[in-house]
Structures are given as structure tokens and as C-alpha cells.
Design a protein around this motif. Sequence first.
Motif, mmCIF file in Angstrom:
data_model
loop_
_atom_site.group_PDB
_atom_site.id
_atom_site.type_symbol
_atom_site.label_atom_id
_atom_site.label_comp_id
_atom_site.label_asym_id
_atom_site.label_seq_id
_atom_site.Cartn_x
_atom_site.Cartn_y
_atom_site.Cartn_z
ATOM 1 N N TYR A 126 0.831 -1.211 0.000
ATOM 2 C CA TYR A 126 0.000 0.000 0.000
ATOM 3 C C TYR A 126 0.863 1.258 0.000
ATOM 4 O O TYR A 126 1.996 1.265 0.474
ATOM 5 N N CYS A 127 0.264 2.319 -0.534
ATOM 6 C CA CYS A 127 0.941 3.611 -0.599
ATOM 7 C C CYS A 127 0.890 4.282 0.770
ATOM 8 O O CYS A 127 -0.175 4.373 1.386
ATOM 9 N N LEU A 128 2.043 4.723 1.227
ATOM 10 C CA LEU A 128 2.119 5.370 2.542
ATOM 11 C C LEU A 128 1.419 6.723 2.562
ATOM 12 O O LEU A 128 1.066 7.235 3.615
ATOM 13 N N LYS A 129 1.205 7.304 1.372
ATOM 14 C CA LYS A 129 0.619 8.642 1.303
ATOM 15 C C LYS A 129 -0.896 8.594 1.114
ATOM 16 O O LYS A 129 -1.639 9.219 1.864
ATOM 17 N N CYS A 130 -1.363 7.868 0.094
ATOM 18 C CA CYS A 130 -2.801 7.883 -0.217
ATOM 19 C C CYS A 130 -3.504 6.577 0.155
ATOM 20 O O CYS A 130 -4.729 6.494 0.093
ATOM 21 N N GLY A 131 -2.737 5.548 0.490
ATOM 22 C CA GLY A 131 -3.353 4.295 0.927
ATOM 23 C C GLY A 131 -3.744 3.341 -0.185
ATOM 24 O O GLY A 131 -4.238 2.247 0.075
ATOM 25 N N ARG A 147 7.066 3.581 -6.218
ATOM 26 C CA ARG A 147 6.297 4.797 -5.933
ATOM 27 C C ARG A 147 4.905 4.727 -6.541
ATOM 28 O O ARG A 147 4.734 4.281 -7.674
ATOM 29 N N CYS A 148 3.955 5.222 -5.803
ATOM 30 C CA CYS A 148 2.565 5.346 -6.236
ATOM 31 C C CYS A 148 2.462 6.496 -7.243
ATOM 32 O O CYS A 148 3.358 7.352 -7.307
ATOM 33 N N ALA A 149 1.343 6.526 -7.991
ATOM 34 C CA ALA A 149 1.109 7.639 -8.918
ATOM 35 C C ALA A 149 1.106 8.970 -8.182
ATOM 36 O O ALA A 149 1.461 10.011 -8.742
ATOM 37 N N CYS A 150 0.737 8.956 -6.894
ATOM 38 C CA CYS A 150 0.683 10.193 -6.095
ATOM 39 C C CYS A 150 2.053 10.605 -5.573
ATOM 40 O O CYS A 150 2.206 11.659 -4.968
ATOM 41 N N GLY A 151 3.065 9.750 -5.795
ATOM 42 C CA GLY A 151 4.413 10.079 -5.343
ATOM 43 C C GLY A 151 4.825 9.398 -4.047
ATOM 44 O O GLY A 151 6.002 9.388 -3.690
#
Length: 238
Positions: A126-131, A147-151
Motif C-alpha cells: 500500500y501507498c504510505l501517502k494515499c493508501g 512509488r505510487c502515482a501520487c508520489g
Amino acid sequence: MSVSELQKIVDESQYIVFFGGAGVSTESGIPDFRSADGLYNQKYDVPPETMLSHTYFEKHPEEFFRFHRDKMICTWAKPNAAHLKLAELERAGKLKAVVTQNIDGLHQAAGSQVVYELHGSVLRNYCLKCGKTYGVEFILESEGVPRCACGGIVRPDVVLYEEALDQEQIEGAVLAISRADTLIIGGTSLTVYPAAGFINYFRGKNLVLINRDPTPFDHRATLVLHEKVGEVLGSIRV
Ligand code: ZN
């Protein structure tokens, strides 16, 4: 080997819970980094316990993911006789839950439905920023720090050293163990937290320990088998 005694216990049980350690996965070829012939003395200078800590992940994410992809993701591994028999026992209504310290997802791959993964799973990320959640392929196909699309950094949903266990998984495991008439513990020496503590919730009739080496709980068990867990469970008739 008293597999016939285990057969008798399984036959008379209505609510079996299995608690498994690294030994369940090693029979599928997955190395146990805690054992002497495990991941030590290999190409990493830092011990696995350090590389798999929260601090190391934060400070050295590149190295963390190099190690993670190289050693922790074992998507080539297949369920062994232990995984398959436990799934069969569940389908037959005898076994109610598997509690595991392994992070490879092999119980689900074998068909088990109720699995409490105390240390999480490398198959979930899971993405640490957006989940946003990601499968294991995303980690394998990405390079360096995923990295997620959100960074945000995409991390595996596993419990690193210094991190707390998932409360929902603990509660599910404890409830299942407290209701069990038979608790079968396999592939763990029961010396590592949190394994030992879970036994204290067991109030049932039969405590079965299957481990190649003796454990500190052998004297409390109804039946002790110093054998490979896959070989023992594989010979049980459902
Ligand atoms: Zn994100």
C-alpha cells in the motif's frame, strides 16, 4: 512417530486451530532468516533483523527493497503437504482457523479461507501517502523504491521489527485459539514473540506440537512430534 495418535486426536476434534511458524514455509523452499542455514552469511553486510526493521526501511529504502525483492518475495514457492492438508481439514469443517507468522500467502494459495497473518503478507502492498493498494507484481516490476502515482512510497503490508502487530489479526487469532478443542502448533520453536504468548489462550483438550527440534512447551503438550510438519500433516486422513 505417533501419527496414529494425531489421527485419533484429529478424528475426535470439532474445532482445530493450527498455529504455524517458519518451519511450515521452509518445506516449500522458503528460507528462514532466523535459522543458522537461513539468510545469514549471504551477500548482505547487515543482518536480516536490521534490514527488516522500521528504522532501516525509513533510512535506507533502496537497500530495503533490494533485500525485500531478493529474499522476502518468494512468488515461485508452492504450497506443500502441510498447507494442502490444513485447507482440506477446513473444507471438511474440522479446522476453523490457521494462525501464521509467515508472510508468503501459501495457506491461501492452498485454499485456506480463515487465515490470521500475524506478520502480514508480501502479496499486499500500500501507498504510505494515499493508501492505494498494490499487488506483489507492482513491487517486482518496479525498480528501486516503488512509488505510487501520487508520489508516495508503496510498502509491503508486513510487520517490520519495531512495528506493532495488526490488532485485528491478533484478536481473530486469540478468539479462535480460545475456542479451539485442539491446537496444533507446527514449524516453530516457540521462542520468538509472539508465538509463546498465544498458547496461554488455549483452554481446549489437545495441544499438539510438531517441530523438528524440542520447544520450551513440549512438557505441556498432549502430543509432541519431532518431525517435519509437512510429513506429519500430509499423512493425516481427513
Ligand atoms: Zn499514493
